[in-house]
Design a protein around this motif. Structure first.
Motif, PDB file in Angstrom:
ATOM      1  N   ILE A   2      -3.278   5.025  -8.483  1.00  0.00           N
ATOM      2  CA  ILE A   2      -2.562   4.329  -9.557  1.00  0.00           C
ATOM      3  C   ILE A   2      -2.839   5.010 -10.889  1.00  0.00           C
ATOM      4  O   ILE A   2      -1.930   5.188 -11.696  1.00  0.00           O
ATOM      5  N   GLY A   3      -4.085   5.419 -11.114  1.00  0.00           N
ATOM      6  CA  GLY A   3      -4.458   6.099 -12.351  1.00  0.00           C
ATOM      7  C   GLY A   3      -3.720   7.407 -12.547  1.00  0.00           C
ATOM      8  O   GLY A   3      -3.457   7.816 -13.677  1.00  0.00           O
ATOM      9  N   SER A   4      -3.361   8.065 -11.437  1.00  0.00           N
ATOM     10  CA  SER A   4      -2.644   9.336 -11.547  1.00  0.00           C
ATOM     11  C   SER A   4      -1.135   9.167 -11.475  1.00  0.00           C
ATOM     12  O   SER A   4      -0.393  10.142 -11.412  1.00  0.00           O
ATOM     13  N   GLY A   5      -0.672   7.903 -11.455  1.00  0.00           N
ATOM     14  CA  GLY A   5       0.765   7.650 -11.495  1.00  0.00           C
ATOM     15  C   GLY A   5       1.432   7.587 -10.139  1.00  0.00           C
ATOM     16  O   GLY A   5       2.653   7.489 -10.051  1.00  0.00           O
ATOM     17  N   VAL A   6       0.672   7.648  -9.054  1.00  0.00           N
ATOM     18  CA  VAL A   6       1.249   7.577  -7.708  1.00  0.00           C
ATOM     19  C   VAL A   6       1.278   6.119  -7.266  1.00  0.00           C
ATOM     20  O   VAL A   6       0.260   5.432  -7.303  1.00  0.00           O
ATOM     21  N   LYS A   7       2.471   5.654  -6.874  1.00  0.00           N
ATOM     22  CA  LYS A   7       2.618   4.263  -6.453  1.00  0.00           C
ATOM     23  C   LYS A   7       2.293   4.153  -4.961  1.00  0.00           C
ATOM     24  O   LYS A   7       2.887   4.838  -4.136  1.00  0.00           O
ATOM     25  N   PRO A   8       1.333   3.289  -4.604  1.00  0.00           N
ATOM     26  CA  PRO A   8       1.002   3.129  -3.185  1.00  0.00           C
ATOM     27  C   PRO A   8       2.147   2.480  -2.411  1.00  0.00           C
ATOM     28  O   PRO A   8       2.875   1.648  -2.947  1.00  0.00           O
ATOM     29  N   THR A  14      -1.878  -1.102   3.869  1.00  0.00           N
ATOM     30  CA  THR A  14      -2.388  -1.496   5.181  1.00  0.00           C
ATOM     31  C   THR A  14      -3.695  -0.774   5.484  1.00  0.00           C
ATOM     32  O   THR A  14      -4.655  -1.383   5.974  1.00  0.00           O
ATOM     33  N   SER A  15      -3.766   0.509   5.174  1.00  0.00           N
ATOM     34  CA  SER A  15      -4.993   1.288   5.393  1.00  0.00           C
ATOM     35  C   SER A  15      -6.142   0.744   4.560  1.00  0.00           C
ATOM     36  O   SER A  15      -7.280   0.625   5.037  1.00  0.00           O
ATOM     37  N   MET A  16      -5.858   0.411   3.306  1.00  0.00           N
ATOM     38  CA  MET A  16      -6.908  -0.127   2.436  1.00  0.00           C
ATOM     39  C   MET A  16      -7.396  -1.485   2.929  1.00  0.00           C
ATOM     40  O   MET A  16      -8.604  -1.762   2.923  1.00  0.00           O
ATOM     41  N   LEU A  17      -6.469  -2.325   3.370  1.00  0.00           N
ATOM     42  CA  LEU A  17      -6.862  -3.640   3.888  1.00  0.00           C
ATOM     43  C   LEU A  17      -7.701  -3.500   5.151  1.00  0.00           C
ATOM     44  O   LEU A  17      -8.701  -4.202   5.327  1.00  0.00           O
ATOM     45  N   SER A  18      -7.304  -2.585   6.009  1.00  0.00           N
ATOM     46  CA  SER A  18      -8.072  -2.344   7.227  1.00  0.00           C
ATOM     47  C   SER A  18      -9.466  -1.845   6.899  1.00  0.00           C
ATOM     48  O   SER A  18     -10.456  -2.286   7.499  1.00  0.00           O
ATOM     49  N   LEU A  30      -8.890  -9.174  -0.379  1.00  0.00           N
ATOM     50  CA  LEU A  30      -7.974 -10.219  -0.844  1.00  0.00           C
ATOM     51  C   LEU A  30      -7.311  -9.817  -2.153  1.00  0.00           C
ATOM     52  O   LEU A  30      -6.109 -10.061  -2.357  1.00  0.00           O
ATOM     53  N   GLU A  31      -8.081  -9.206  -3.030  1.00  0.00           N
ATOM     54  CA  GLU A  31      -7.522  -8.750  -4.304  1.00  0.00           C
ATOM     55  C   GLU A  31      -6.411  -7.724  -4.067  1.00  0.00           C
ATOM     56  O   GLU A  31      -5.348  -7.793  -4.689  1.00  0.00           O
ATOM     57  N   ILE A  32      -6.649  -6.809  -3.162  1.00  0.00           N
ATOM     58  CA  ILE A  32      -5.627  -5.801  -2.822  1.00  0.00           C
ATOM     59  C   ILE A  32      -4.395  -6.483  -2.233  1.00  0.00           C
ATOM     60  O   ILE A  32      -3.259  -6.186  -2.621  1.00  0.00           O
ATOM     61  N   MET A  46       3.964  -7.883   7.989  1.00  0.00           N
ATOM     62  CA  MET A  46       3.246  -8.676   8.982  1.00  0.00           C
ATOM     63  C   MET A  46       1.904  -8.011   9.326  1.00  0.00           C
ATOM     64  O   MET A  46       0.917  -8.706   9.556  1.00  0.00           O
ATOM     65  N   GLU A  47       1.864  -6.679   9.326  1.00  0.00           N
ATOM     66  CA  GLU A  47       0.604  -5.974   9.580  1.00  0.00           C
ATOM     67  C   GLU A  47      -0.418  -6.289   8.486  1.00  0.00           C
ATOM     68  O   GLU A  47      -1.613  -6.419   8.759  1.00  0.00           O
ATOM     69  N   GLN A  48       0.052  -6.399   7.270  1.00  0.00           N
ATOM     70  CA  GLN A  48      -0.857  -6.705   6.166  1.00  0.00           C
ATOM     71  C   GLN A  48      -1.373  -8.142   6.254  1.00  0.00           C
ATOM     72  O   GLN A  48      -2.547  -8.397   5.969  1.00  0.00           O
ATOM     73  N   TYR A  49      -0.508  -9.068   6.678  1.00  0.00           N
ATOM     74  CA  TYR A  49      -0.979 -10.435   6.911  1.00  0.00           C
ATOM     75  C   TYR A  49      -2.050 -10.429   8.009  1.00  0.00           C
ATOM     76  O   TYR A  49      -3.071 -11.101   7.891  1.00  0.00           O
ATOM     77  N   ALA A  50      -1.807  -9.677   9.081  1.00  0.00           N
ATOM     78  CA  ALA A  50      -2.782  -9.596  10.179  1.00  0.00           C
ATOM     79  C   ALA A  50      -4.096  -9.000   9.684  1.00  0.00           C
ATOM     80  O   ALA A  50      -5.174  -9.435  10.104  1.00  0.00           O
ATOM     81  N   CYS A  51      -4.024  -8.023   8.792  1.00  0.00           N
ATOM     82  CA  CYS A  51      -5.241  -7.428   8.227  1.00  0.00           C
ATOM     83  C   CYS A  51      -6.057  -8.471   7.466  1.00  0.00           C
ATOM     84  O   CYS A  51      -7.298  -8.477   7.538  1.00  0.00           O
TER      85      CYS A  51
END
Length: 194
Positions: A2-8, A14-18, A30-32, A46-51
């Protein structure tokens, strides 16, 4: 990023939540998750909810995971209920596991693995009537646990072994060797026990 301007994108979230789930970082996860919609304007997948269910469950917060599932703005999938059921098995939460199982079987009736998980959860708590009921349900739905299977390749030839199957052409030699190994193990154990 985000700091370098790239939007996730969803894959990154999903990778970060995992990673948070496996790292035990509940608050960060939860913050993510909540930032996906509030900050980035994207609907969670739905994958993010499962995470998030996995994140809470791994942290031992099963009741919070259940509340999260029941308050989702979309209908929970079998994957969501299965994640909660698996967590209940890991944490020996039989009653919540039963509830998750009921929802799971309404959503996905043909996955034998779900029935086995619930049956094992009951068995671990010595609730034999519920084990029997779960197995009856499996039988009434004509679901059968597949036989165990293993294989090995020897000299470019695949040898398949299925539990209870005695059709392998070299079975006599294989069983003879296995019995000899078993006998040697028992002799060694007896030697060390004295």
């Amino acid at each position: 990023m985000i700091g370098s301007g790239v939007k996730p994108d969803h894959i990154i979230f999903t990778s970060m939540l995992s990673a948070c789930s496996h790292g035990g970082l509940i608050n960060e996860g939860l913050e993510i998750f909540y930032s996906i919609e509030k900050v980035h304007g994207m609907k969670p997948t739905m994958e993010q909810y499962a995470c998030v269910v996995d994140l809470l469950a791994r942290g031992g917060q099963l009741n919070e995971a259940y509340t999260f599932v029941t308050k989702m703005p979309v209908k929970p999938t079998a994957n969501i209920w299965g994640t909660l059921l698996g967590a209940c098995r890991n944490h020996h939460e039989v009653e919540l596991g039963r509830v998750a199982g009921i929802h799971l079987f309404e959503t996905e009736t043909n996955d034998i693995g779900n029935y086995v998980v619930l049956s094992n959860l009951y068995a671990a708590d010595e609730r034999w009537d519920e084990v029997l009921e779960t197995r009856k349900l499996m039988k009434s739905r004509d679901l059968k646990k597949p036989a165990g299977c293993s294989w090995i390749e020897v000299e470019r030839r695949e040898n398949v072994f299925i539990a209870g199957d005695t059709s392998h052409p070299e079975r006599s030699m294989i069983y003879s060797i296995l019995m000899a190994i078993d006998r040697q193990i028992k002799e060694k154990l007896a030697y060390f026990a004295d």
